[in-house]
Design a protein around this motif. Structure first.
Motif, short mmCIF file in Angstrom:
data_model
loop_
_atom_site.label_atom_id
_atom_site.label_comp_id
_atom_site.label_asym_id
_atom_site.label_seq_id
_atom_site.Cartn_x
_atom_site.Cartn_y
_atom_site.Cartn_z
N ILE A 241 42.11 47.00 26.50
CA ILE A 241 43.30 47.72 27.29
C ILE A 241 43.77 48.88 26.55
O ILE A 241 44.03 49.88 26.88
N ILE A 242 44.14 48.26 25.26
CA ILE A 242 44.91 49.42 24.37
C ILE A 242 43.81 50.71 24.10
O ILE A 242 44.01 51.98 23.97
N ASP A 243 42.60 50.18 23.94
CA ASP A 243 41.31 51.30 23.82
C ASP A 243 41.60 52.28 24.94
O ASP A 243 41.13 53.47 24.93
N GLN B 88 33.94 51.09 31.42
CA GLN B 88 34.60 50.27 30.55
C GLN B 88 35.64 49.09 30.99
O GLN B 88 35.73 48.05 30.59
N ALA B 89 36.59 49.50 32.12
CA ALA B 89 37.49 48.67 32.63
C ALA B 89 36.86 47.36 33.55
O ALA B 89 37.17 46.25 33.43
N LEU B 90 35.66 47.66 34.05
CA LEU B 90 34.78 46.80 34.76
C LEU B 90 34.12 45.74 33.61
O LEU B 90 34.30 44.34 33.89
N GLU B 91 33.77 46.22 32.59
CA GLU B 91 33.38 45.35 31.42
C GLU B 91 34.29 44.45 30.88
O GLU B 91 33.89 43.55 30.43
N ILE B 92 35.61 45.00 30.42
CA ILE B 92 36.70 44.23 30.28
C ILE B 92 36.82 43.09 31.10
O ILE B 92 37.19 42.00 30.84
#
Length: 347
Positions: free
Chosen positions: A316-318, A340-344
């Motif tokens: 999230i910070i990234d 990237q958000a879906l991967e997190i």
């Protein structure tokens, strides 16, 4: 009141008086329940049609008819509702109906029927701040992913064939558009749009919890080549009027001659929204509150602080840090952020 102001923007003076208890728009009768609020000099009412259906009615009175900027801006807003309806995405608001009334005195009144939302993302953030709560990371990701999907539809908007409406210079910058290639009905052309005023108050939450981008009056062509000082000043003035400062990209603070403005302005704002979901304020508002920093200076320098203690993952910070890059070309695309958000979210 802030919710309504942010949702419906500003117009030239109009009258709050709705002397009758109902209004008819294109043959459909809506019962006026109450005044929800005002934005600038426009007024928004909660209305109902039938027994259970509730809507927001925006009334704009333009006393100078069709020759003033208020009228043009209202038509631009309506065009945007129609433009992104073709994307068939639940993450961008769509108008339900609209009507332009020619009044006997030469003025015009515009009515727009929109979905009614009970809560904005800003409401949720405010409640968390008041109660000293933090938004859980799964909720933060859900909102972020939904906003990304809405921005995707804007940033990847395509024109099919020669569409005169979509060829208009929505930024009203003199001489900012060059001759464009003719498009045929067999070809599509990418014509990215940018929201330009992305902030938590302009993200409504549907009954199903989906984030919905609203206030399309600021939405305009994303890519602008600033060729002279006149255009730079014009775009700076536009940003001051339409782009809320704590969420405004640094390249819009004092637009430079020869600047290339793109949809990456939304990516900066998206980073600010993500930060606000996590920490209660935009990153630059928080610096101003905590250290008394100048908002303009902090934005222009990209200066903000991630709190030393928090509950959020490095992912999230990234995401926040990638969005808040001073150099717009370094910021990722919404597609990259979404991936990237879906991967997190899958972790």
């Amino acid at each position: 009141m802030e919710l309504i102001r942010s949702l419906f923007g500003q117009c030239l003076p109009c009258l709050p008086d709705m002397s009758s208890s109902s209004v008819s728009i294109n043959g459909n009768k809506y019962k006026i329940l109450r005044l929800l609020g005002e934005g600038g000099f426009s007024y928004v009412y909660l209305v109902s049609k039938g027994t259970n259906s509730q809507f927001a009615l925006k009334k704009i009175r333009c006393p100078f008819g069709g020759n003033d900027e208020a009228f043009k801006n209202a038509l631009k807003e309506i065009r945007n509702y129609h433009r992104f309806a073709t994307a068939k995405t639940p993450f961008i608001i769509q108008s339900i109906d609209e009507s332009v009334i020619d009044e006997p005195d030469g003025s015009k009144t515009i009515y727009i029927i929109l979905p009614y939302f009970e809560q904005s993302l800003q409401d949720v953030i405010n409640a968390n701040v008041l109660n000293n709560h933090s938004m859980p990371e799964p909720d933060v990701l859900r909102v972020f992913i939904g906003v990304c999907r809405g921005l995707q539809a804007m940033h990847k908007y395509k024109v099919y064939g020669r569409n005169v409406e979509d060829e208009e210079d929505d930024l009203l910058l003199p001489g900012s558009d060059e001759e464009e290639e003719e498009a045929t009905t067999e070809m599509s052309e990418l014509k990215p749009f940018a929201h330009r005023d992305l902030k938590p108050a302009n993200v409504m939450l549907s009954a199903e919890g989906l984030p919905v981008l609203v206030d399309l009056g600021s939405c305009s062509k994303a890519r602008v080549s600033v060729k002279n000082r006149q255009q730079a000043l014009s775009l700076t003035d536009y940003a001051q009027e339409h782009c809320t400062l704590p969420y405004r990209a640094p390249e819009l603070l004092d637009v430079a001659t020869n600047a290339e403005i793109t949809e990456k302005t939304d990516v900066w704002s998206l980073g600010c929204v993500l930060y606000a979901c996590c920490f209660g304020f935009s990153p630059f508002e928080k610096l101003e509150l905590d250290q008394g920093a100048s908002l303009n200076l902090a934005i222009s320098q990209g200066r903000y602080i991630i709190p030393s203690t928090h509950q959020y993952s490095e992912g999230i910070i990234d995401l926040i840090e990638k969005c808040l890059q001073l150099e717009s070309s370094i910021r990722p695309t919404v597609d990259e952020l979404l991936e990237q958000a879906l991967e997190i979210q899958r972790q």
